[in-house]
Design a protein around this motif. Sequence first.
Motif, PDB file in Angstrom:
ATOM      1  N   LEU A   1       0.817  -1.217   0.000  1.00 38.44           N
ATOM      2  CA  LEU A   1       0.000   0.000   0.000  1.00 38.44           C
ATOM      3  C   LEU A   1       0.852   1.270   0.000  1.00 38.44           C
ATOM      4  N   ALA A   2       2.059   1.145   0.508  1.00 36.48           N
ATOM      5  CA  ALA A   2       2.941   2.314   0.551  1.00 36.48           C
ATOM      6  C   ALA A   2       3.335   2.788  -0.841  1.00 36.48           C
ATOM      7  N   GLU A   3       3.146   1.933  -1.860  1.00 41.00           N
ATOM      8  CA  GLU A   3       3.530   2.283  -3.228  1.00 41.00           C
ATOM      9  C   GLU A   3       2.355   2.793  -4.063  1.00 41.00           C
ATOM     10  N   LYS A   4       1.209   2.979  -3.428  1.00 42.71           N
ATOM     11  CA  LYS A   4       0.000   3.245  -4.205  1.00 42.71           C
ATOM     12  C   LYS A   4       0.009   4.592  -4.908  1.00 42.71           C
ATOM     13  N   GLU A   5       0.771   5.552  -4.423  1.00 41.86           N
ATOM     14  CA  GLU A   5       0.778   6.859  -5.057  1.00 41.86           C
ATOM     15  C   GLU A   5       1.615   6.869  -6.339  1.00 41.86           C
ATOM     16  N   ARG A   6       2.621   5.999  -6.392  1.00 44.63           N
ATOM     17  CA  ARG A   6       3.548   6.026  -7.523  1.00 44.63           C
ATOM     18  C   ARG A   6       3.234   4.981  -8.591  1.00 44.63           C
ATOM     19  N   TYR A   7       2.385   3.983  -8.262  1.00 44.52           N
ATOM     20  CA  TYR A   7       2.144   2.874  -9.204  1.00 44.52           C
ATOM     21  C   TYR A   7       0.644   2.597  -9.315  1.00 44.52           C
ATOM     22  N   ASP A   8       0.267   2.020 -10.473  1.00 46.66           N
ATOM     23  CA  ASP A   8      -1.136   1.637 -10.711  1.00 46.66           C
ATOM     24  C   ASP A   8      -1.385   0.170 -10.381  1.00 46.66           C
TER      25      ASP A   8
ATOM     26  N   LEU B   1       0.388   0.733 -17.803  1.00 39.54           N
ATOM     27  CA  LEU B   1       0.243   1.068 -16.389  1.00 39.54           C
ATOM     28  C   LEU B   1       1.616   1.137 -15.731  1.00 39.54           C
ATOM     29  N   ARG B   2       1.682   1.880 -14.658  1.00 38.22           N
ATOM     30  CA  ARG B   2       2.901   1.909 -13.852  1.00 38.22           C
ATOM     31  C   ARG B   2       2.895   0.669 -12.967  1.00 38.22           C
ATOM     32  N   ILE B   3       3.857  -0.214 -13.182  1.00 42.40           N
ATOM     33  CA  ILE B   3       3.829  -1.551 -12.588  1.00 42.40           C
ATOM     34  C   ILE B   3       5.045  -1.737 -11.680  1.00 42.40           C
ATOM     35  N   LEU B   4       4.836  -2.358 -10.515  1.00 45.17           N
ATOM     36  CA  LEU B   4       5.919  -2.679  -9.587  1.00 45.17           C
ATOM     37  C   LEU B   4       5.686  -4.065  -8.995  1.00 45.17           C
ATOM     38  N   GLU B   5       6.755  -4.857  -8.906  1.00 47.25           N
ATOM     39  CA  GLU B   5       6.708  -6.138  -8.197  1.00 47.25           C
ATOM     40  C   GLU B   5       7.483  -5.994  -6.889  1.00 47.25           C
ATOM     41  N   LYS B   6       6.863  -6.403  -5.777  1.00 46.42           N
ATOM     42  CA  LYS B   6       7.497  -6.331  -4.459  1.00 46.42           C
ATOM     43  C   LYS B   6       7.626  -7.740  -3.900  1.00 46.42           C
ATOM     44  N   PRO B   7       8.794  -8.111  -3.403  1.00 47.45           N
ATOM     45  CA  PRO B   7       8.953  -9.440  -2.787  1.00 47.45           C
ATOM     46  C   PRO B   7       8.014  -9.597  -1.595  1.00 47.45           C
ATOM     47  N   VAL B   8       7.356 -10.762  -1.527  1.00 51.00           N
ATOM     48  CA  VAL B   8       6.447 -11.048  -0.418  1.00 51.00           C
ATOM     49  C   VAL B   8       6.671 -12.477   0.049  1.00 51.00           C
ATOM     50  N   LYS B   9       6.313 -12.726   1.304  1.00 47.46           N
ATOM     51  CA  LYS B   9       6.400 -14.082   1.846  1.00 47.46           C
ATOM     52  C   LYS B   9       5.199 -14.913   1.377  1.00 47.46           C
ATOM     53  N   TYR B  10       5.359 -16.224   1.493  1.00 43.15           N
ATOM     54  CA  TYR B  10       4.286 -17.145   1.069  1.00 43.15           C
ATOM     55  C   TYR B  10       4.343 -18.348   1.993  1.00 43.15           C
ATOM     56  N   HIS B  11       3.242 -18.662   2.663  1.00 40.45           N
ATOM     57  CA  HIS B  11       3.248 -19.688   3.707  1.00 40.45           C
ATOM     58  C   HIS B  11       2.715 -21.022   3.180  1.00 40.45           C
ATOM     59  N   PRO B  12       3.018 -22.115   3.883  1.00 41.37           N
ATOM     60  CA  PRO B  12       2.442 -23.420   3.514  1.00 41.37           C
ATOM     61  C   PRO B  12       0.919 -23.359   3.634  1.00 41.37           C
ATOM     62  N   ARG B  13       0.254 -24.113   2.798  1.00 45.38           N
ATOM     63  CA  ARG B  13      -1.215 -24.155   2.827  1.00 45.38           C
ATOM     64  C   ARG B  13      -1.677 -24.729   4.155  1.00 45.38           C
ATOM     65  N   GLN B  14      -2.667 -24.071   4.803  1.00 42.62           N
ATOM     66  CA  GLN B  14      -3.105 -24.470   6.127  1.00 42.62           C
ATOM     67  C   GLN B  14      -4.206 -25.535   6.115  1.00 42.62           C
ATOM     68  N   GLY B  15      -4.876 -25.718   4.994  1.00 40.70           N
ATOM     69  CA  GLY B  15      -5.946 -26.705   4.963  1.00 40.70           C
ATOM     70  C   GLY B  15      -6.454 -26.938   3.559  1.00 40.70           C
ATOM     71  N   GLY B  16      -7.132 -28.061   3.358  1.00 38.71           N
ATOM     72  CA  GLY B  16      -7.687 -28.372   2.040  1.00 38.71           C
ATOM     73  C   GLY B  16      -6.600 -28.739   1.038  1.00 38.71           C
TER      74      GLY B  16
END
Length: 613
Positions: A11-18, A96-111
């Motif tokens: 969300l911190a990037e919302k002003e600079r990117y679409d 569009l103004r595009i940015l990729e930000k590294p994010v964490k990804y957790h093991p699936r919790q169910g199903g």
Amino acid sequence: SDDLAELPKLLAEKERYDLVLGNRRGTPEGRSQLTAVQRFGNWLATRLIRLGWGQRYEDLGPLRLIRRRSLDALNMRDRGFGWTVEMQAKAAEHHLRILEKPVKYHPRQGGKSKISGTLKGSFQAGTIILTTLGQLYGQKIKRTVNSILSSAAAQQILRSLSLLLLILGSILAMPHGDFTNQLGRVQADTVPLFWRGAGLMGLGFIGSWGLKRIPSLWFWLGAIAPRLILLAMHPGDDIWRYLWEGHIQLSGFNPYLLTPNAEILTPLRETLGATLGTGGWEFINHPDHAAIYPPITQLGFRGLAAITTFIGSPILLFKLSFVAADLAICWLLSRRFGHQAALLYAWNPLIIYSFAGGGHYDSWFLLPVVVAWLGWGEGTFSNRTNGSAWEQAIAIGISIAIKWMSLPVLAFLAWRRWPRGIFLLALGLLPLLLSAVPFCSGTGSTLTNSTLSCPVLPLESSFVNYGRSAAFIPHFIAMLWPSTLRANWIYAIPLGLSVLWNMTRTGSIGAFTERYFISLLLLSPIIHAWYFAWLVPFATQSRNWGTQWVSLSAFAYFGLHHHIDTQQWVLTPAEYSLLWGPFVAGLMVSALLASRARCQNLLEESLPKETLP
């Protein structure tokens, strides 16, 4: 699996990117949780997007933010697994103004994941993603081509080139319409030369698909010039039968009662060559079969034959009558749908060959059906189907009395206007009954034992009952059930069922007739190339891809003449596939597009009309 604690960072990037995308591959935790299938799918899809749109992505991650007005501009369509690639490809296309930000990804919790959890799910998702990308590629190419072709200079070049190819192809094909020599033997080199000219005509026809508009003068120049050229082409052998039946009527004989090889007609056979200025007799097809053409057609043959006794040039006169009806259809279609849409008929190489080159009379029966569908012009007819019911019934009735194929169209009209349909049915059969009177004869000396014979229905014709030529469904059924080769009547059952089904599914004469003709062609045991011309007027509105493609591939049919020196009409597997493959594939594409459009309309109608702030 997505770590929502990452949201403030995005969300911190919302002003600079679409568009801000969470890149799971950018963190060790994210990479460790992606399966091999996910890693490969991400790699392939992002590389394809880069090739097509020049935008470098690392992931198709589900955690993403997009500005609302940007989302609206993308006009997203996919409601399944393809939404991620659609959004990212369209975002690149819309700059569009595009940015990729590294994010964490957790093991699936169910199903269990519908995508990566099973091999079937992975394959299904992968197929949908690749299909979505393919469609986006196609749309991008189409927009690019349309952008290039939209300029006035490009349109002028394309228009000139299309017309030039159409005329040049007609000139090259014209000398090669006779596939046999004077001994009735196949000339092996003729068909490839004919195909060369037809191929150039086809290229001109394809070029016309890119025209955005076309002036009236150009439209009619392209419609008339190739037809005038092919009037000089040696016709198909059907026209000799037309001439024969017209001339024996002038001599007082009933073509429904006598086969051309009947002994009583020997004097006429001997003089036919001198009358027509040709070898005469050897050109008449099916000499052991009596007439199968309906009575108005026979009267038309008689009238034209009578005229030729005064002016000569019988072949040219017959062809001109077919082209006149053909051009009338051009006029009706252009008035209703405009010149650009009517090019599908007017510049169609199959149409031009069938009536002007091959000299087949099918334009006679198509014209009344088109009149019933469209009327003669604006203001002529009044109701929503462009004609009063009785006018439509008479027009269709005339078509039936010219060629039997139109009979279910009259049944459809009666069904749609029930209970008044009983009157319309009787009115529609009136042209057939009145035109049959000259061919009826009475026998018996008293009122009680006299009988009336009107043999205008070809029910006893062995050609109708057993004939085969380039069929589709009957071809495959005969491979499994050979006895069906002697029982053409069985295909009337599925045809009748398809007619009943179409009656309940369509609301206009045009839509019903097109669907009926498609069913008829797929089920008919006897198919000739010019039969596909029946569909072309209706494709002007429907834009059916099967009809457009078969207008080119139908010329494979003439391979029949390329290979045979006998009466066994058999195409090679390659020619057979080329004839039918584009038609069937085009029908499937059109059906898929129509189904998708219906689903999209239903979906959009079900969505809330309000928009978010």
